[in-house]
Design an enzyme around this catalytic site. Sequence first.
Site, short mmCIF file in Angstrom:
data_model
loop_
_atom_site.label_atom_id
_atom_site.label_comp_id
_atom_site.label_asym_id
_atom_site.label_seq_id
_atom_site.Cartn_x
_atom_site.Cartn_y
_atom_site.Cartn_z
N SER A 8 8.07 -4.61 11.30
CA SER A 8 8.67 -4.65 9.98
C SER A 8 9.93 -3.83 9.89
O SER A 8 10.78 -4.08 9.04
CB SER A 8 7.67 -4.09 8.99
OG SER A 8 7.32 -2.78 9.35
N THR A 45 9.12 -3.07 4.81
CA THR A 45 10.10 -2.01 4.54
C THR A 45 9.41 -0.67 4.41
O THR A 45 8.33 -0.60 3.84
CB THR A 45 10.81 -2.25 3.19
OG1 THR A 45 11.64 -3.38 3.32
CG2 THR A 45 11.65 -1.08 2.75
N THR A 105 14.51 -1.29 7.05
CA THR A 105 13.72 -2.52 7.19
C THR A 105 14.35 -3.49 8.17
O THR A 105 15.56 -3.43 8.42
CB THR A 105 13.61 -3.21 5.81
OG1 THR A 105 12.68 -4.29 5.89
CG2 THR A 105 14.94 -3.78 5.35
N ARG A 150 21.51 -12.82 5.99
CA ARG A 150 20.88 -12.51 4.70
C ARG A 150 20.66 -10.99 4.57
O ARG A 150 20.20 -10.33 5.48
CB ARG A 150 19.55 -13.24 4.59
CG ARG A 150 18.76 -12.95 3.31
CD ARG A 150 17.73 -11.85 3.50
NE ARG A 150 16.91 -11.63 2.31
CZ ARG A 150 16.09 -10.59 2.16
NH1 ARG A 150 15.98 -9.69 3.10
NH2 ARG A 150 15.38 -10.45 1.06
N THR A 152 10.00 -2.24 -2.39
CA THR A 152 9.58 -3.05 -1.26
C THR A 152 9.18 -4.41 -1.80
O THR A 152 8.85 -4.55 -2.97
CB THR A 152 8.42 -2.37 -0.50
OG1 THR A 152 7.99 -3.21 0.56
CG2 THR A 152 7.24 -2.10 -1.41
N GLY A 153 9.25 -5.40 -0.94
CA GLY A 153 8.90 -6.75 -1.38
C GLY A 153 10.10 -7.68 -1.30
O GLY A 153 11.04 -7.41 -0.54
C1 SD4 Z 1 13.88 -7.29 1.92
N1 SD4 Z 1 12.78 -5.67 0.57
O1 SD4 Z 1 14.58 -7.46 2.89
C2 SD4 Z 1 12.94 -6.14 1.91
C3 SD4 Z 1 11.69 -6.53 2.55
C4 SD4 Z 1 10.53 -5.76 2.13
O2 SD4 Z 1 8.33 -5.50 1.91
O3 SD4 Z 1 10.59 -4.76 1.51
N2 SD4 Z 1 9.36 -6.15 2.36
O4 SD4 Z 1 13.89 -8.07 0.96
#
Ligand code: SD4
Length: 344
Positions: free
Chosen positions: A85, A204, A222, A232, A255-256
């Site tokens: 990750s 992340t 991340t 991206r 996160t997300g």
């Molecule tokens: C993203 N926020 O690249 C990051 C990925 C992430 O839990 O946090 N995932 O969109």
Amino acid sequence: MFNRRKFIKASALSAGLLAVNKNSIAEVLPKGKSGNINKPIVISTWDFGVAANADAWKVLSKNGRSLDAVEQGVWVPEADENNQSVGYGGLPDRDGKVTLDACIMDELGNCGAVLALEHIKHPISVARKVMEKTPHVMLAGDGALQFALEQGFKKENLLTAKSEKDWKEWLKTAKYEPVINIENKLYDKAAPQKLPGNQYNHDTIGMIAMDAQGNLSGACTTSGMAYKLHGRIGDSPIIGAGLYIDNEIGGATSTGVGEEVVRNVGSFLVVELMRQGYTPEDACKEAVMRIIKKKPETAKKIQVGFLAMNKKGEYGAYAIQQGFSYAVCDSQKQDLVIKGKSYY
Ligand code: SD4
């Protein structure tokens, strides 16, 4: 490690009085009493934050600076090849390239970020160099790599055999379907989930620390959404979206699914809500509610979690979906994992 006996003795003796040596660990008081500040303290996203916090604590417990603590803390998942990750071993984009996003911010409002950086194991340290050695805040892609190499970072292949295999598996269907709480599924070494390659999507670590001086810093790093389009960028390296620190008020990280965080300038929003008097958890909740309100159908299918800390060392989190966890390390407990509250 923190000297617990000394701490208990000092707290009992001083019973809430702050009249102790400024640099002594005895200044660290339990929270909950008015005027007391819970410091030093470090919090970070997901279960894998425990190991990261432990390294951050090595700095904080020696009276070190929160900026050094967050940098060293997030090195742990960045270097862990089993963590698909963050950093080394991260899952690649759809073209098979591992592109990393990271940012860092200190108590003075200084900040630095790298976007879509390839071949460097510790993007957080490059972000710090951007902050300290350039007049800029963000460097992206080839320019970020060129800068990193000039600064003495080593060029490495970050795509591990495992991540390459998963990517090739994903290529068979090439479906892009983010899986909710994938970080914990990937990290659960005791019961690893046998997810097909096309399901590893987002990851992340966001970390916020307050040092013994009461200064706040944060870091966010991340490999982003797995199998994303090449180029991206998510929320994680965007100051105000994936991370924000205001030393007067507090700090927040996210996160997300980054697109939804960027749309709402999430971490800045959380800090501004704390400025208005919201608790960290309520501020995170309000930020989540904005995401849900703006795109209710999207929100049903995705995860976004916010994590925040205020100047008293109080912390809280809130996520769209169940299953978001965070790790806390302070003078009382070094390996605490808390399940954050959620909307669904
Ligand atoms: C993203 N926020 O690249 C990051 C990925 C992430 O839990 O946090 N995932 O969109």
